[in-house]
Write a protein that holds these residues in place. Structure first.
Motif, PDB file in Angstrom:
ATOM      1  N   ASP A  98       0.818  -1.221   0.000  1.00  0.00           N
ATOM      2  CA  ASP A  98       0.000   0.000   0.000  1.00  0.00           C
ATOM      3  C   ASP A  98       0.847   1.265   0.000  1.00  0.00           C
ATOM      4  OD1 ASP A  98      -2.709  -1.067   0.063  1.00  0.00           O
ATOM      5  OD2 ASP A  98      -2.180  -1.849   2.029  1.00  0.00           O
ATOM      6  N   ARG A  99       2.022   1.210   0.591  1.00  0.00           N
ATOM      7  CA  ARG A  99       2.889   2.396   0.577  1.00  0.00           C
ATOM      8  C   ARG A  99       3.183   2.812  -0.863  1.00  0.00           C
ATOM      9  NH1 ARG A  99       6.422   4.356   4.503  1.00  0.00           N
ATOM     10  NH2 ARG A  99       6.461   2.380   5.656  1.00  0.00           N
ATOM     11  N   ALA A 100       3.494   1.822  -1.721  1.00  0.00           N
ATOM     12  CA  ALA A 100       3.806   2.119  -3.124  1.00  0.00           C
ATOM     13  C   ALA A 100       2.554   2.561  -3.885  1.00  0.00           C
ATOM     14  CB  ALA A 100       4.432   0.899  -3.794  1.00  0.00           C
ATOM     15  N   HIS A 101       1.409   1.942  -3.595  1.00  0.00           N
ATOM     16  CA  HIS A 101       0.165   2.353  -4.251  1.00  0.00           C
ATOM     17  C   HIS A 101      -0.119   3.832  -4.006  1.00  0.00           C
ATOM     18  CE1 HIS A 101      -1.328  -1.403  -5.859  1.00  0.00           C
ATOM     19  NE2 HIS A 101      -1.216  -2.021  -4.705  1.00  0.00           N
ATOM     20  N   ILE A 102      -0.054   4.235  -2.750  1.00  0.00           N
ATOM     21  CA  ILE A 102      -0.386   5.611  -2.397  1.00  0.00           C
ATOM     22  C   ILE A 102       0.645   6.581  -2.970  1.00  0.00           C
ATOM     23  CG2 ILE A 102      -0.754   7.209  -0.473  1.00  0.00           C
ATOM     24  CD1 ILE A 102      -1.577   4.737   1.204  1.00  0.00           C
ATOM     25  N   LEU A 103       1.914   6.220  -2.873  1.00  0.00           N
ATOM     26  CA  LEU A 103       2.978   7.093  -3.367  1.00  0.00           C
ATOM     27  C   LEU A 103       2.899   7.261  -4.883  1.00  0.00           C
ATOM     28  CD1 LEU A 103       5.595   8.704  -2.977  1.00  0.00           C
ATOM     29  CD2 LEU A 103       6.849   6.539  -2.996  1.00  0.00           C
ATOM     30  N   PHE A 104       2.860   6.144  -5.609  1.00  0.00           N
ATOM     31  CA  PHE A 104       2.899   6.192  -7.072  1.00  0.00           C
ATOM     32  C   PHE A 104       1.650   6.855  -7.650  1.00  0.00           C
ATOM     33  CE2 PHE A 104       2.003   4.152 -11.214  1.00  0.00           C
ATOM     34  CZ  PHE A 104       3.118   4.581 -11.922  1.00  0.00           C
ATOM     35  N   PHE A 105       0.475   6.390  -7.244  1.00  0.00           N
ATOM     36  CA  PHE A 105      -0.748   6.919  -7.833  1.00  0.00           C
ATOM     37  C   PHE A 105      -1.110   8.297  -7.281  1.00  0.00           C
ATOM     38  CE2 PHE A 105      -1.139   2.385  -8.785  1.00  0.00           C
ATOM     39  CZ  PHE A 105      -1.452   2.448 -10.139  1.00  0.00           C
ATOM     40  N   GLY A 106      -0.599   8.629  -6.098  1.00  0.00           N
ATOM     41  CA  GLY A 106      -0.765   9.988  -5.614  1.00  0.00           C
ATOM     42  C   GLY A 106      -0.037  10.985  -6.497  1.00  0.00           C
ATOM     43  N   VAL A 107       1.180  10.638  -6.904  1.00  0.00           N
ATOM     44  CA  VAL A 107       1.948  11.497  -7.813  1.00  0.00           C
ATOM     45  C   VAL A 107       1.271  11.579  -9.178  1.00  0.00           C
ATOM     46  CG1 VAL A 107       4.138  11.731  -9.041  1.00  0.00           C
ATOM     47  CG2 VAL A 107       4.133  11.110  -6.616  1.00  0.00           C
ATOM     48  N   ILE A 108       0.775  10.444  -9.682  1.00  0.00           N
ATOM     49  CA  ILE A 108       0.089  10.443 -10.982  1.00  0.00           C
ATOM     50  C   ILE A 108      -1.133  11.362 -10.951  1.00  0.00           C
ATOM     51  CG2 ILE A 108      -1.249   9.024 -12.595  1.00  0.00           C
ATOM     52  CD1 ILE A 108       1.722   8.562 -12.805  1.00  0.00           C
ATOM     53  N   THR A 109      -1.938  11.275  -9.888  1.00  0.00           N
ATOM     54  CA  THR A 109      -3.121  12.130  -9.769  1.00  0.00           C
ATOM     55  C   THR A 109      -2.719  13.597  -9.706  1.00  0.00           C
ATOM     56  OG1 THR A 109      -4.191  10.354  -8.504  1.00  0.00           O
ATOM     57  CG2 THR A 109      -5.257  12.501  -8.497  1.00  0.00           C
ATOM     58  N   ALA A 110      -1.654  13.900  -8.983  1.00  0.00           N
ATOM     59  CA  ALA A 110      -1.170  15.284  -8.898  1.00  0.00           C
ATOM     60  C   ALA A 110      -0.760  15.808 -10.271  1.00  0.00           C
ATOM     61  CB  ALA A 110       0.004  15.364  -7.923  1.00  0.00           C
ATOM     62  N   LEU A 111      -0.093  14.975 -11.075  1.00  0.00           N
ATOM     63  CA  LEU A 111       0.317  15.392 -12.422  1.00  0.00           C
ATOM     64  C   LEU A 111      -0.898  15.659 -13.309  1.00  0.00           C
ATOM     65  CD1 LEU A 111       3.331  12.964 -13.060  1.00  0.00           C
ATOM     66  CD2 LEU A 111       3.428  15.437 -12.608  1.00  0.00           C
ATOM     67  N   ILE A 112      -1.936  14.847 -13.185  1.00  0.00           N
ATOM     68  CA  ILE A 112      -3.153  15.069 -13.982  1.00  0.00           C
ATOM     69  C   ILE A 112      -3.795  16.396 -13.593  1.00  0.00           C
ATOM     70  CG2 ILE A 112      -5.470  14.203 -14.475  1.00  0.00           C
ATOM     71  CD1 ILE A 112      -4.318  11.368 -13.963  1.00  0.00           C
ATOM     72  N   GLY A 128     -12.966  14.788 -19.555  1.00  0.00           N
ATOM     73  CA  GLY A 128     -11.800  13.935 -19.776  1.00  0.00           C
ATOM     74  C   GLY A 128     -10.832  13.953 -18.618  1.00  0.00           C
ATOM     75  N   GLY A 129     -10.523  15.148 -18.112  1.00  0.00           N
ATOM     76  CA  GLY A 129      -9.544  15.270 -17.039  1.00  0.00           C
ATOM     77  C   GLY A 129      -9.998  14.620 -15.745  1.00  0.00           C
ATOM     78  N   LEU A 130     -11.237  14.881 -15.354  1.00  0.00           N
ATOM     79  CA  LEU A 130     -11.738  14.314 -14.105  1.00  0.00           C
ATOM     80  C   LEU A 130     -11.934  12.802 -14.209  1.00  0.00           C
ATOM     81  CD1 LEU A 130     -14.286  17.051 -12.949  1.00  0.00           C
ATOM     82  CD2 LEU A 130     -11.983  16.602 -12.071  1.00  0.00           C
ATOM     83  N   PHE A 131     -12.274  12.314 -15.392  1.00  0.00           N
ATOM     84  CA  PHE A 131     -12.432  10.871 -15.574  1.00  0.00           C
ATOM     85  C   PHE A 131     -11.096  10.160 -15.342  1.00  0.00           C
ATOM     86  CE2 PHE A 131     -12.577   6.924 -17.960  1.00  0.00           C
ATOM     87  CZ  PHE A 131     -13.841   6.432 -17.659  1.00  0.00           C
ATOM     88  N   VAL A 132     -10.026  10.661 -15.956  1.00  0.00           N
ATOM     89  CA  VAL A 132      -8.708  10.041 -15.819  1.00  0.00           C
ATOM     90  C   VAL A 132      -8.182  10.221 -14.393  1.00  0.00           C
ATOM     91  CG1 VAL A 132      -6.322  10.047 -16.635  1.00  0.00           C
ATOM     92  CG2 VAL A 132      -8.197  10.344 -18.260  1.00  0.00           C
ATOM     93  N   ALA A 203      -5.491  21.146  -5.435  1.00  0.00           N
ATOM     94  CA  ALA A 203      -5.776  19.710  -5.364  1.00  0.00           C
ATOM     95  C   ALA A 203      -4.510  18.897  -5.641  1.00  0.00           C
ATOM     96  CB  ALA A 203      -6.879  19.348  -6.358  1.00  0.00           C
ATOM     97  N   GLY A 204      -3.712  19.347  -6.625  1.00  0.00           N
ATOM     98  CA  GLY A 204      -2.464  18.653  -6.931  1.00  0.00           C
ATOM     99  C   GLY A 204      -1.484  18.703  -5.780  1.00  0.00           C
ATOM    100  N   GLY A 205      -1.415  19.846  -5.113  1.00  0.00           N
ATOM    101  CA  GLY A 205      -0.525  19.965  -3.958  1.00  0.00           C
ATOM    102  C   GLY A 205      -0.922  19.036  -2.831  1.00  0.00           C
ATOM    103  N   LEU A 206      -2.220  18.881  -2.612  1.00  0.00           N
ATOM    104  CA  LEU A 206      -2.687  17.961  -1.568  1.00  0.00           C
ATOM    105  C   LEU A 206      -2.351  16.516  -1.919  1.00  0.00           C
ATOM    106  CD1 LEU A 206      -6.175  19.532  -0.749  1.00  0.00           C
ATOM    107  CD2 LEU A 206      -4.178  19.491   0.735  1.00  0.00           C
ATOM    108  N   MET A 207      -2.442  16.160  -3.197  1.00  0.00           N
ATOM    109  CA  MET A 207      -2.086  14.798  -3.598  1.00  0.00           C
ATOM    110  C   MET A 207      -0.594  14.540  -3.388  1.00  0.00           C
ATOM    111  SD  MET A 207      -4.869  13.293  -4.313  1.00  0.00           S
ATOM    112  CE  MET A 207      -3.989  11.769  -4.650  1.00  0.00           C
ATOM    113  N   VAL A 208       0.227  15.535  -3.633  1.00  0.00           N
ATOM    114  CA  VAL A 208       1.668  15.386  -3.375  1.00  0.00           C
ATOM    115  C   VAL A 208       1.902  15.165  -1.883  1.00  0.00           C
ATOM    116  CG1 VAL A 208       3.890  16.589  -3.386  1.00  0.00           C
ATOM    117  CG2 VAL A 208       2.404  16.704  -5.395  1.00  0.00           C
ATOM    118  N   SER A 209       1.166  15.884  -1.045  1.00  0.00           N
ATOM    119  CA  SER A 209       1.336  15.717   0.408  1.00  0.00           C
ATOM    120  C   SER A 209       0.919  14.315   0.844  1.00  0.00           C
ATOM    121  CB  SER A 209       0.529  16.779   1.165  1.00  0.00           C
ATOM    122  OG  SER A 209      -0.863  16.584   1.010  1.00  0.00           O
TER     123      SER A 209
END
Length: 444
Positions: A98-112, A128-132, A203-209
């Motif tokens: 789960d550590r990797a799930h949260i870290l990796f996909f948190g960064v991906i969501t922040a980039l989107i 499109g953006g919110l769907f991805v 929102a992106g900043g919160l995902m990075v946190s």
């Protein structure tokens, strides 16, 4: 200690039973912080959902049913959340769980979110953006909910964890709705691009946190969650979940409790068009409604240690049946704001008891799948209620019929409560059931 048999949902075992004072603080503080940050920054959170909804209503002139269809498209990854939870239960990126799930996909969501901040607001961009973003975000949420579910089951603190999950949802929802209502007026005006940029950058900043927090979080929390991951073939795990009877009543109850044709989009349009409320007032209504859940949700952690789950479920649903009645007495936006508080209060106990029940119902090793199926039911039922409600509202008599349908559906939940296995609801927090039927306190 003798424990319940392995065929029952996620029994508490002797070595893991009980949480020491230090670990209890770590578990609840870390889990609570993750939940709060996640519920601030999700694509379906009020901070994003409200401004986007009002932009589409006011700038793009979408009708109520058209906005409901837009939300249904965005909700597809939310409705299919079981798939993301199942991936979480079986796949451990880089062997880090789960550590990797949260870290990796948190960064991906922040980039989107970052890419959306650079684009001009439009129907296509939001869709499109919110769907991805929602797809990436669901991997984060499945990991977070999988972790807290596992901890709650292993240490017999399902009621207290339910209190934490609800507080971690309704606290940011309150702030997001009020702030989102104010921001929606800016997004609907001449500074729409600047407002959208601020919205998605925050929102992106919160995902990075969230990603950073997962990196520095306590190791033992993630280690306990990894121990639960099943090793069977994925078809065997699917069959195990499908044959697990305890999940069916709680999913059906969730579908019924979240089916609210008189809420959501219908209430938003009725509030603005007939009660003559502003965008900011609608955000305030949402905030007051969400805030009014908090006292009972916080109290539930104490109630769950004093009463078994069964009476809490029955009392909660008995109160929730009339949850929408105060709105029938409203004639203007100010009256609706007053009605928001009792409306929320009457749903709080039921909401907490349902989450307690789903945590207890999850089969061992499939906590992520079960929680995401539960929240998938939340979004499916909510969007289905939205579609039916907007159809009734636009074509067949307005607001009052949608409230009547909501009350009738809630009343149908009582027969379903009889289907919940008594073994799941017989204990208080901190107790397990011995093979001889005795209730045994959990020790640290």
């Amino acid at each position: 200690m003798t424990t319940i048999s392995s065929t029952d949902p996620a029994p508490v075992t002797g070595p893991s039973a009980g949480l020491s004072g230090r670990r209890r603080v770590q578990a609840f503080a870390f889990g609570g912080l993750l939940l709060v940050l996640m519920n601030f920054s999700g694509p379906d959170a009020g901070m994003i959902d409200l401004p986007v909804s009002f932009f589409l209503k006011n700038r793009m002139h979408l009708q109520a049913n058209e906005l409901a269809v837009f939300k249904l498209w965005i909700a597809i990854p939310l409705i299919l959340g079981f798939g993301f939870g199942f991936i979480r239960d079986r796949w451990s990126p880089f062997g880090r769980g789960d550590r990797a799930h949260i870290l990796f996909f948190g960064v991906i969501t922040a980039l989107i979110y970052g890419l959306m901040a650079l684009m001009t607001p439009s129907y296509a961009m939001f869709l499109g953006g919110l769907f991805v973003a929602t797809m990436a975000f669901k991997m984060v949420s499945s990991a977070v909910y999988g972790v807290v579910n596992t901890l709650a089951q292993r240490h017999a603190v399902t009621g207290q964890m339910s209190s934490l999950i609800n507080t971690g949802y309704f606290l940011p929802a309150t702030i997001s709705c009020i702030g989102g209502g104010v921001l929606s007026q800016t997004l609907g005006g001449q500074n729409a691009e600047a407002a959208a940029r601020i919205l998605f950058c925050c929102a992106g900043g919160l995902m990075v946190s969230i990603a950073v927090l997962s990196f520095i979080g306590p190791k033992w929390v993630f280690d306990e969650a990894r121990e639960e991951v099943p090793t069977q073939h994925f078809m065997a795990d699917l069959r195990r979940i499908a044959r697990h009877w305890p999940i069916y009543p709680v999913m059906l109850l969730q579908l019924m409790f979240q089916f609210c044709p008189g809420g959501g989009t219908v209430l938003q349009y009725h509030f603005v068009d007939h009660w003559h409320g502003t965008d900011a007032q609608w955000g305030l209504w949402q905030g007051l409604f969400q805030f009014s859940f908090l006292p009972f949700c916080a109290l539930y952690g104490w109630l769950s240690q004093k009463f078994s789950l069964r009476p809490l479920l029955w009392v909660g649903f008995s109160i929730a049946v009339v949850q929408m009645v105060p709105l029938l007495l409203v004639h203007d936006a100010v009256g609706a704001l007053y009605a928001a508080v009792p409306t929320g209060l009457m749903g709080a106990l039921c909401s907490s008891a349902l989450i307690d029940l789903v945590i207890r119902s999850a089969p061992r090793g499939c906590q992520g799948s079960t929680m995401m199926l539960f929240f998938g039911c939340f979004f499916f039922s909510g969007r289905a209620g939205d579609l039916l409600g907007t159809w009734i509202y636009d074509k067949h008599g307005g607001f009052i019929p949608t409230v009547i349908v909501t009350i009738l559906v809630y009343a149908l939940a009582f027969p379903v409560l009889l289907l919940v296995p008594k073994r799941l609801t017989a204990t208080k927090d901190g107790e397990v059931i011995e093979e001889d039927g005795a209730h045994q306190p959990v020790t640290s």
